[in-house]
Design an enzyme around this catalytic site. Structure first.
Site, PDB file in Angstrom:
ATOM      1  N   SER A  87      -6.453 -11.750   3.383  1.00  0.00           N
ATOM      2  CA  SER A  87      -5.346 -10.387   3.660  1.00  0.00           C
ATOM      3  C   SER A  87      -3.719 -10.468   2.349  1.00  0.00           C
ATOM      4  O   SER A  87      -3.969 -11.431   1.908  1.00  0.00           O
ATOM      5  CB  SER A  87      -4.669  -9.485   4.802  1.00  0.00           C
ATOM      6  OG  SER A  87      -3.450 -10.128   4.772  1.00  0.00           O
ATOM      7  N   THR A  88      -4.322  -9.169   1.570  1.00  0.00           N
ATOM      8  CA  THR A  88      -3.021  -8.888   0.862  1.00  0.00           C
ATOM      9  C   THR A  88      -1.465  -9.508   1.497  1.00  0.00           C
ATOM     10  O   THR A  88      -0.704  -9.796   0.384  1.00  0.00           O
ATOM     11  CB  THR A  88      -2.926  -7.216   0.460  1.00  0.00           C
ATOM     12  OG1 THR A  88      -4.321  -7.287   0.156  1.00  0.00           O
ATOM     13  CG2 THR A  88      -2.124  -7.696  -1.021  1.00  0.00           C
ATOM     14  N   GLY A  89      -1.580  -8.779   2.922  1.00  0.00           N
ATOM     15  CA  GLY A  89       0.311  -8.888   3.546  1.00  0.00           C
ATOM     16  C   GLY A  89       0.049 -10.745   2.852  1.00  0.00           C
ATOM     17  O   GLY A  89       1.116 -11.850   2.937  1.00  0.00           O
TER      18      GLY A  89
ATOM     19  N   ASN B  17       0.669  -1.060  -0.162  1.00  0.00           N
ATOM     20  CA  ASN B  17       0.203   0.168   0.219  1.00  0.00           C
ATOM     21  C   ASN B  17       0.745   1.261   0.088  1.00  0.00           C
ATOM     22  O   ASN B  17       0.666   2.199   0.764  1.00  0.00           O
ATOM     23  CB  ASN B  17      -0.825   0.606   1.479  1.00  0.00           C
ATOM     24  CG  ASN B  17      -2.047  -1.114   0.604  1.00  0.00           C
ATOM     25  OD1 ASN B  17      -2.463  -1.628  -0.414  1.00  0.00           O
ATOM     26  ND2 ASN B  17      -2.844  -1.442   2.038  1.00  0.00           N
TER      27      ASN B  17
ATOM     28  N   ASN C  24      -3.409   0.178  -3.741  1.00  0.00           N
ATOM     29  CA  ASN C  24      -5.008  -0.218  -3.667  1.00  0.00           C
ATOM     30  C   ASN C  24      -5.371   0.799  -4.597  1.00  0.00           C
ATOM     31  O   ASN C  24      -5.065   2.014  -4.218  1.00  0.00           O
ATOM     32  CB  ASN C  24      -5.036   0.427  -2.232  1.00  0.00           C
ATOM     33  CG  ASN C  24      -6.136  -0.005  -1.761  1.00  0.00           C
ATOM     34  OD1 ASN C  24      -7.452   0.080  -2.196  1.00  0.00           O
ATOM     35  ND2 ASN C  24      -6.623  -1.040  -0.650  1.00  0.00           N
ATOM     36  N   PRO C  25      -6.228   0.437  -5.297  1.00  0.00           N
ATOM     37  CA  PRO C  25      -7.165   1.094  -6.368  1.00  0.00           C
ATOM     38  C   PRO C  25      -7.256   2.694  -5.008  1.00  0.00           C
ATOM     39  O   PRO C  25      -7.685   3.560  -6.311  1.00  0.00           O
ATOM     40  CB  PRO C  25      -8.146   0.587  -6.722  1.00  0.00           C
ATOM     41  CG  PRO C  25      -7.556  -0.826  -6.858  1.00  0.00           C
ATOM     42  CD  PRO C  25      -6.830  -0.907  -5.575  1.00  0.00           C
ATOM     43  N   SER C  26      -7.574   2.071  -4.345  1.00  0.00           N
ATOM     44  CA  SER C  26      -8.763   3.828  -3.724  1.00  0.00           C
ATOM     45  C   SER C  26      -7.399   4.865  -2.831  1.00  0.00           C
ATOM     46  O   SER C  26      -7.667   5.859  -3.044  1.00  0.00           O
ATOM     47  CB  SER C  26      -8.990   3.110  -2.421  1.00  0.00           C
ATOM     48  OG  SER C  26      -8.016   2.781  -1.643  1.00  0.00           O
TER      49      SER C  26
ATOM     50  N   HIS D  95     -10.580  -8.834  19.795  1.00  0.00           N
ATOM     51  CA  HIS D  95     -11.659  -9.956  21.080  1.00  0.00           C
ATOM     52  C   HIS D  95     -10.684 -11.640  20.721  1.00  0.00           C
ATOM     53  O   HIS D  95     -11.078 -11.984  21.389  1.00  0.00           O
ATOM     54  CB  HIS D  95     -12.793  -9.465  20.518  1.00  0.00           C
ATOM     55  CG  HIS D  95     -13.617  -8.127  20.779  1.00  0.00           C
ATOM     56  ND1 HIS D  95     -13.611  -7.789  22.132  1.00  0.00           N
ATOM     57  CD2 HIS D  95     -13.669  -7.178  20.240  1.00  0.00           C
ATOM     58  CE1 HIS D  95     -13.517  -6.591  22.386  1.00  0.00           C
ATOM     59  NE2 HIS D  95     -13.738  -6.224  21.317  1.00  0.00           N
TER      60      HIS D  95
END
Ligand SMILES: *[C@@H]1O[C@H](CO)[C@@H](O)[C@H](O)[C@H]1NC(C)=O
Ligand SMILES: *[C@@H]1O[C@H](CO)[C@@H](O)[C@H](O)[C@H]1NC(C)=O
Ligand SMILES: *[C@@H]1O[C@H](CO)[C@@H](O)[C@H](O)[C@H]1NC(C)=O
Ligand SMILES: *[C@@H]1O[C@H](CO)[C@@H](O)[C@H](O)[C@H]1NC(C)=O
Ligand SMILES: *[C@@H]1O[C@H](CO)[C@@H](O)[C@H](O)[C@H]1NC(C)=O
Ligand SMILES: *[C@@H]1O[C@H](CO)[C@@H](O)[C@H](O)[C@H]1NC(C)=O
Length: 367
Positions: free
Chosen positions: A283-285, A180, A199-201, A331
């Site tokens: 996740s991408t990670g 990112n 990330n496209p965003s 949690h």
């Protein structure tokens, strides 16, 4: 005469007894010293073996008490790391067999045909029809799969990297993956990058075609690192990813924009879900750690820590590069982290959760 010699014998005996006493004492003290050291070392080894065993079969658990877990994890992280080549090769073969990053990690001219229908990663119905124009802009082949990559560093964005002094260690890796468009930093996270996700965003520039300078400025920080985008994860990702490729390719040909192959990510998702990972989408990670497990000899993982405090129970920010508040103690034990811990305990990858020692201190530890 007989009396005198008896006295002599008694004296001799007394001397002998004292001498023996001294010897025994001497023997006794030196021996306790070394045996105590040996004992401590053996106990330490036993404790490490026990923790290693425990964490290598750890179940994704809601029931783990975070505090006791932190103590045990901290102890375990101080144990010597044991790499297991068999385990590494097994993971490589399993991943190659299921998902084949070597052949399908990103879309290339070689693994994608003009007019081919590309199914979206997260949809069972939507597809994208590969155009001749886009096809012509894909790389010929996957640049990293011709040879086995050596030591890879996968650098997450976890706040534990702040003040970690891990920059030099990370930069010494043969191949460095980041996420990112995360900030790079000499001291804590290193400056070098070979592959970084976008990330496209993050591509929110007005008139990108007419004014690409802000984007250029942003990505040139990463030198010649490839920028990888999930163009076919969701439909909204596609046009912005293609636009990024079209804008950057002519201006910065040394810095390729590449697209995750959605079918690769799908098979990866199925692979981990088949192994009990329960989440909506990896996740991408975690995806790129899996890719690294296939393509790299050794995988070193930094900055993956989904908790609000570190192993010394000091608060850590959620990301190393911004001020986002940490989530309170989670949690639920995040499943991916437990999986990484398991892989670490099994000797398949190395998880770094402590600050990195300076090269001098490292040398001392080895001496
Ligand atoms: C390495 O991993 C293999 C496969 O899981 C296992 O059989 C073996 O006992 C491990 N070796 C060591 C030294 O732990
Ligand atoms: C992976 O893909 C490459 C290129 O398409 C192919 O040559 C290779 O045989 C594949 N490997 C496996 C294990 O399927
Ligand atoms: C792709 O489709 C177009 C129109 O549908 C056609 O003109 C073209 O020949 C096709 N290309 C290939 C390589 O099949
Ligand atoms: C990092 O170090 C700075 C300066 O020593 C300190 O102010 C800051 O609290 C530290 N941050 C973390 C997350 O440890
Ligand atoms: C980046 O690519 C350019 C052009 O191919 C090359 O001249 C330069 O040395 C590369 N930089 C690095 C850091 O590899
Ligand atoms: C970057 O490095 C500087 C020192 O060079 C340090 O003060 C700062 O906290 C670091 N920032 C991050 C995000 O690691």
């Amino acid at each position: 005469m007989a009396f005198a010699s008896l006295q002599w014998i008694v004296r001799l005996l007394v001397v002998l007894i004292i001498f023996q006493g001294v010897c025994v004492m001497f023997y006794y003290t030196t021996n306790t010293h070394s045996s105590r050291d040996a004992m401590t070392e053996t106990l330490q080894q036993l404790r490490c073996a026990k923790l290693r065993q425990k964490f290598s079969i750890i179940k994704p658990a809601k029931s783990i008490n975070f505090k006791s877990f932190t103590q045990e994890l901290s102890d375990f992280m101080s144990c010597p790391y044991k790499s297991n080549q068999t385990e590494r090769e097994l993971n490589r073969i399993r991943l190659q067999f299921c998902c084949n990053a070597t052949g399908t990690f990103i879309l290339t001219k070689r693994n994608t045909a003009d007019n081919q229908s590309i199914p979206y990663e997260t949809s069972t119905t939507k597809t994208y029809k590969m155009t001749a124009e886009l096809h012509s802009m894909l790389p010929e082949d996957i640049p990293w799969s011709g040879r086995r990559l050596g030591r890879c560093a996968v650098v997450g964005s976890g706040g534990i990297l702040k003040n970690s002094s891990c920059g030099r260690e990370i930069d010494s890796a043969d191949f460095i993956i980041r996420f990112n468009l995360a900030a790079v930093n000499d001291s804590d996270v290193g400056m070098k990058t070979d592959l970084i996700t976008v990330n496209p965003s993050q591509i929110r520039y007005k008139n990108l075609e007419k004014n690409p300078d802000p984007l250029l400025e942003k990505v040139s920080v990463y030198g010649n690192a490839s920028l990888i985008m999930p163009a076919f994860a969701y439909t909204f990702c596609t046009s912005v990813s293609i636009k990024t490729l079209k804008v950057l390719q002519p201006i910065r040909p040394q810095q390729p924009v590449v697209f995750f192959s959605p079918s690769y990510l799908r098979t990866l998702d199925r692979f981990w879900k088949g192994r009990g990972l329960r989440e909506v989408r990896l996740s991408t990670g975690f995806m790129l750690i899996s890719t690294a497990l296939e393509l790299c000899e050794h995988v070193h993982v930094y900055g993956f820590w989904p908790f609000g405090s570190d192993l010394q129970e000091r608060p850590v920010p959620y990301h190393y590069y911004d001020q986002l508040k940490p989530h309170r103690y989670m949690h639920k034990m995040p499943e991916e982290f437990v999986r990484l811990l398991q892989l670490h305990s099994q000797g398949a990858l190395t998880l770094h959760l402590q600050p990195c020692s300076s090269p001098g201190a490292d040398l001392e530890n080895h001496l």
